[in-house]
Scaffold this motif. Structure first.
Motif, PDB file in Angstrom:
ATOM      1  N   GLN A 178      22.523  34.191  53.407  1.00 29.64           N
ATOM      2  CA  GLN A 178      23.038  33.033  54.153  1.00 29.64           C
ATOM      3  C   GLN A 178      23.965  33.437  55.301  1.00 29.64           C
ATOM      4  N   ASN A 179      24.749  34.511  55.086  1.00 25.19           N
ATOM      5  CA  ASN A 179      25.779  34.852  56.080  1.00 25.19           C
ATOM      6  C   ASN A 179      25.419  36.026  56.986  1.00 25.19           C
ATOM      7  N   HIS A 180      24.615  36.973  56.459  1.00 24.59           N
ATOM      8  CA  HIS A 180      24.419  38.208  57.225  1.00 24.59           C
ATOM      9  C   HIS A 180      22.988  38.447  57.652  1.00 24.59           C
ATOM     10  N   TYR A 181      22.045  37.859  56.933  1.00 26.22           N
ATOM     11  CA  TYR A 181      20.673  38.363  57.065  1.00 26.22           C
ATOM     12  C   TYR A 181      19.710  37.241  56.726  1.00 26.22           C
ATOM     13  N   ARG A 182      18.812  36.940  57.656  1.00 26.88           N
ATOM     14  CA  ARG A 182      17.831  35.891  57.365  1.00 26.88           C
ATOM     15  C   ARG A 182      16.731  36.472  56.466  1.00 26.88           C
ATOM     16  N   ALA A 183      16.413  35.788  55.374  1.00 21.75           N
ATOM     17  CA  ALA A 183      15.440  36.329  54.412  1.00 21.75           C
ATOM     18  C   ALA A 183      14.130  36.652  55.126  1.00 21.75           C
ATOM     19  N   ASP A 184      13.630  37.862  54.926  1.00 24.44           N
ATOM     20  CA  ASP A 184      12.330  38.238  55.482  1.00 24.44           C
ATOM     21  C   ASP A 184      11.624  39.130  54.470  1.00 24.44           C
ATOM     22  N   MET A 185      10.669  39.931  54.957  1.00 22.74           N
ATOM     23  CA  MET A 185       9.895  40.713  53.997  1.00 22.74           C
ATOM     24  C   MET A 185      10.645  41.933  53.469  1.00 22.74           C
TER      25      MET A 185
END
Ligand SMILES: O=C(O)CCC(=O)C(=O)O
Ligand SMILES: [Fe+2]
Length: 191
Positions: free
Chosen positions: A163-170
């Protein structure tokens, strides 16, 4: 949804040679999430995505999609549409379950596309551990041939990371594992 997900967890435990109660007990108390996704029609669907490619950081996803269609999963090097089946749910493994099984179960890469005509809605139940409960693999799933793949973490830390540092991806779990190890070594440096 909670009950269905517990039953599935019982079966997943058996499939790994663990006790049926193993994951059921782990998830008996949980901090799960229910999310409604709403995708308006788009004039140029080829230029955008409703939801970009990602694996769910959660443990198990039980998804209900309406009859419009748009969910796609990545398998055998290509995207496959998951046609809606009335009355059926789509069940996905997420990153936290991948960590709990030391990588035996893989989280599933997926995305949602939009169309020019119709609004699409989906309802996702994300089974998650209790926020502060350590996520560590079952002892029976770690051995010389299958060494530990991920550090211990809490769902609270992974949630904050996405949520704060990194957008969920693969690559979420790999990026998160690196971040956890960096945090740990930084903490060791502070006397
Ligand atoms: O709308 C869909 O079919 C997929 C939604 C999704 O991947 C998500 O909410 O994580
Ligand atoms: Fe998803």
């Amino acid at each position: 949804m909670n009950k269905v997900s517990q039953e599935i967890m019982g079966l997943l435990g058996i499939s790994l040679g663990l006790d049926q109660a193993y994951f059921k007990d782990f998830f008996e108390q949980n901090d799960s999430i229910l999310r409604l996704n709403h995708y308006p029609p788009c004039q140029k669907p080829e230029l955008t995505l409703g939801t970009g490619p990602h694996t769910d950081p959660t443990s198990l996803t039980i998804l209900h999609q309406d009859q419009v269609g748009g969910l796609q999963v990545f398998a055998d090097e290509k995207w496959h549409s998951v046609a809606p089946i009335p009355g059926a749910f789509v069940v996905n493994v997420g990153d936290t379950f991948m960590a709990l099984t030391n990588g035996f179960y893989k989280s599933c890469l997926h995305r949602a596309v939009v169309n020019t005509e119709t609004v699409r809605k989906s309802l996702a139940f994300f089974l998650c551990p209790k926020l502060e409960r350590p996520v560590t693999p079952a002892a029976g799933l770690v051995n010389a041939e299958n060494p530990r793949k991920y550090p211990d973490f809490t769902w609270a830390a992974l949630l904050k990371f996405t949520q704060n540092h990194y957008r969920a991806d693969m690559k979420t779990l790999v990026a998160f594992s690196k971040w956890v190890q960096e945090q740990e070594s930084n903490n060791k440096l502070i006397p």
